[in-house]
Scaffold this motif. Structure first.
Motif: not given
Ligand code: GDP
Length: 691
Positions: A36-41, A204, A231-232
């Protein structure tokens, strides 16, 4: 232009085919971060599409080796899984599904696997990059997850974050960097922060002043710096889907609007780096530089592997060149050559011999049925007494009975279905010759080719079967009504018949000997035979009740005894008939009623020679003409490259030989490419900047 990265990616692809460890020497960007650090995004923002598996359960269970290939001249965007052979996937949601399936195929018990998934994405919107996505670090072990999981993920990530790879450490802005698992992991292997890029997501979600402070972090300085991204934003997703714009564009727009609102914190003079576009550029530059500095070590690694492959090729295969195509072509030529030799040794005389042998057997059956199965006093004395031999043979030529016997025997012979019999005998023989040729050829180790050849022969023989047997049957039709034997044919028949009888006698005697040995000696067999003889004459009352023995002999022994008596009686009759055939009377065709063996033999010979004439035209010549052509069709020009390869590899020795050559060629190609690239590098002005 990032020429070097592109070329190195090509080399990487080549080396991936070799499947050797040298791929590890080619630098990639390894993406790590906690869940949930935003890696995939971040990865999806770089690619411009949603394509990674999503879900609450841990979904990334295998490393994804992601290669991005920039295709500036094409508008289409698609992904390929080179190991799966699914072709081009233009729909990114099917890429996502495939990745999910591949990940979920790792069992819950295993949880993480270090077997990488290879995925290449081609698009005009992506830079040339080589990225590796790894399972996210987990903080707390979940209820259904094994305790060792945390450790397993750490070990897998550790394997990938080794030099010369660049580490992309993802941390969320709303979490204190001091708690970032990614940065902690990178610090362990890159303590001076030489090859780590820090990415801070979710900019953000924090106050801009605080966000800016995070990016200019002094506590964990990184030579390659930090980049802040958004990223998202969840609210954006639906909008993006509706408007149909590219994800990258949307993210860039969103980032620009956010960061531009805070020029002091994020503007050009703020001294911090923000935005996915910036991040992409940084990745390209850093990867290009890393590739450049690893040229030497990569070259060395390839060279070393090439030397090993060359040595193996020399020592084990004597530098003998080989390709799947040449192997197949040579094998096919060799097989056709041996088939040609066979065609020269198998023609009319051989077919005639086969068919005549078959008819001889039928003739013996007929004789046994009509002449030998009854008291044969009319044909000859019951037991040959030396002085009565002169009377042989005895059948009365004026008796209608003997006329009918001979006519019926001839009719049985001509009407036994010679067409079908002859065709079957010859077709079976051809088939077994083909089988023998296969077992003596290189094809013996190739089930695919063996089957193809057998089917080729079968197809032709089956196609010709009915018309050939009909033709043969038609041609012998006249003999069913009237048969004329010339005296020359009689003489030949007489010689041949006595040969057949002699052989049959020999077979009977051998079988008798075999029985003797099987019961434990001649005497024992004689005893049981005498007993049975007595029973039959009525001297002894009970022979056997079928289950237990009689006369002190076991049931099995009595069965053997009966077989022996049958053989003895048959041998006796044959001996008499042999004398008859050799007797003066049988030299003359006039006495044909005395000598059915001779007459039937002459008929069988006539049937044989006529049948063979047609078998030769209808079956054999056709087969000889069509078989090599059918082989070409099945094993030659119609086979695809993949089929030829699969065929050659059926033989493990050939597979190994081909593998060494393939490895050597690929390594040579890789070395060639890398060396020409180094020349290019050497030609550049010192200190020239690449961007
Ligand atoms: P991963 O588990 O590291 O791959 O993380 P994800 O990319 O799935 O992101 C986890 C959550 O954080 C998701 O709900 C995304 O929509 C959210 N998220 C990712 N990047 C951002 C960002 O830059 N800003 C915000 N507000 N949410 C983000």
């Amino acid at each position: 232009m990032m020429v070097l990265t592109r070329k190195m990616i090509e080399i990487r692809n080549i080396l991936q085919k070799v499947g050797q460890s040298s791929t590890l020497n080619l630098p990639s960007i390894v993406v790590i971060g906690s869940q949930s650090s935003g890696k995939s995004s971040v990865l999806e923002a770089i690619v411009g599409h949603e394509f990674l598996p999503k879900g609450t359960n841990m979904v990334t269970r295998r490393p994804i080796e992601l290669t991005l290939v920039n295709t500036p001249d094409s508008r289409s965007e698609y992904g390929e899984f080179p190991d799966l052979g699914l072709g081009k996937l233009h729909d990114f949601s099917s890429i996502q599904r495939t990745l999910t399936d591949l990940n979920l195929a790792v069992s819950n018990a295993e949880c993480v696997s270090d077997d990488p998934i290879h995925l290449t994405i081609y698009s005009p919107n992506v830079p040339d990059l080589s990225l590796i996505d790894l399972p996210g670090y987990i903080q707390v072990v979940g209820q259904n997850q094994p305790f060792a999981l945390k450790q397993k993920i750490t070990e897998l990530c550790d394997k990938y974050i080794q030099p010369p790879n660049v580490i992309l450490a993802i941390s969320a802005a709303d979490v204190d960097l001091a708690n970032s698992t990614a940065l902690r992991a990178s610090r362990r292997v890159d303590p001076r922060g030489e090859r780590t890029i820090g990415v801070v997501t979710k900019m953000d979600l924090v106050d801009p002043v605080r966000g800016s402070q995070v990016l200019s972090d002094k506590q964990y300085p990184l030579r390659l710096g930090y980049v802040g991204v958004i990223s998202r934003a969840p609210s954006v997703v639906g909008l993006f889907k509706k408007s149909g714009t590219n994800l990258s564009e949307h993210i860039t727009k969103n980032e620009n609007s956010f960061f531009s609102q805070h020029p002091l914190e994020f503007g050009d003079h703020s001294g911090v780096n923000v935005g996915t576009t910036r991040l992409k550029k940084k990745l390209m530059t850093v990867l290009e530089q890393t590739m450049s500095s690893s040229l030497q070590s990569t070259t060395d690694a390839i060279q070393q592997e090439l030397e090993e492959a060359t040595y193996e090729f020399k020592v084990q295969y004597n530098d003998r060149p080989l390709s799947a195509e040449s192997y197949l072509a040579e094998s096919l030529d060799g097989f056709k050559h041996s088939f040609k030799q066979f065609t020269e040794s198998f023609g009319r005389p051989e077919m005639a011999e086969l068919l005549k042998n078959e008819l001889d057997q039928r003739m013996l059956d007929l004789l046994a049925q009509r002449y030998w199965n009854r008291p044969i006093e009319d044909l000859s004395p019951a037991r040959p007494e030396p002085d009565s031999l002169a009377d042989l043979p005895k059948a009365d030529p004026n008796s209608l009975y003997w006329h009918r016997q001979l006519d019926a025997s001839i009719s049985s012979l001509t009407k036994l279905g010679v067409g079908r019999l002859a065709t079957t005998v010859v077709a079976n023989s051809i088939q077994s010759h083909v089988d023998r040729l296969i077992s003596n050829s290189t094809f013996v180790n190739h089930p695919f080719a063996r089957q193809a050849i057998t089917e080729a022969a079968n197809t032709i023989l089956n196609e010709r079967f009915y018309s050939t047997s009909d033709q043969v049957e038609n041609c012998i039709k006249p003999y069913k009504f009237d048969i004329d034997i010339e005296s020359r044919e009689w003489t030949t028949g007489r010689d041949h018949a006595s040969g057949v009888l002699k052989k049959e006698l020999g077979d009977c005697e051998n079988a008798l000997k075999h029985l003797e040995t099987s019961v434990g000696g001649r005497r024992k067999l004689r005893e049981v035979m005498n007993f049975i003889d007595k029973c039959r004459k009525g001297d002894v009352l009970v022979e056997s009740d079928g289950r237990s023995g009689a006369g002190g002999f076991s049931a099995a022994l009595l069965t053997r005894g009966r077989e022996a008596i049958f053989l003895r009686d048959r041998a006796d009759i044959i001996k008499i008939r042999l004398l008859a055939v050799k007797s003066k009377q049988c030299a003359n065709m006039e006495n044909k009623y005395y000598c059915p063996e001779v007459f039937l033999d002459a008929v069988a010979s006539k049937l044989t020679s006529t049948a063979v004439l047609f078998l030769n035209v209808e079956l054999l010549s056709e087969f000889y003409y069509n078989f090599p052509r059918e082989l070409d069709v099945r094993l030659g020009r119609h086979l695809s490259e993949v089929e030829i390869e699969r065929f050659a590899k059926e033989d493990s020795k050939i597979a190994k030989h081909l593998e060494v050559i393939r490895r050597k060629e690929l390594l040579e190609l890789a070395l060639d490419k890398i060396q020409s690239m180094r020349q290019l590098e050497g030609g550049r002005e010192p200190g020239a900047k690449r961007d």
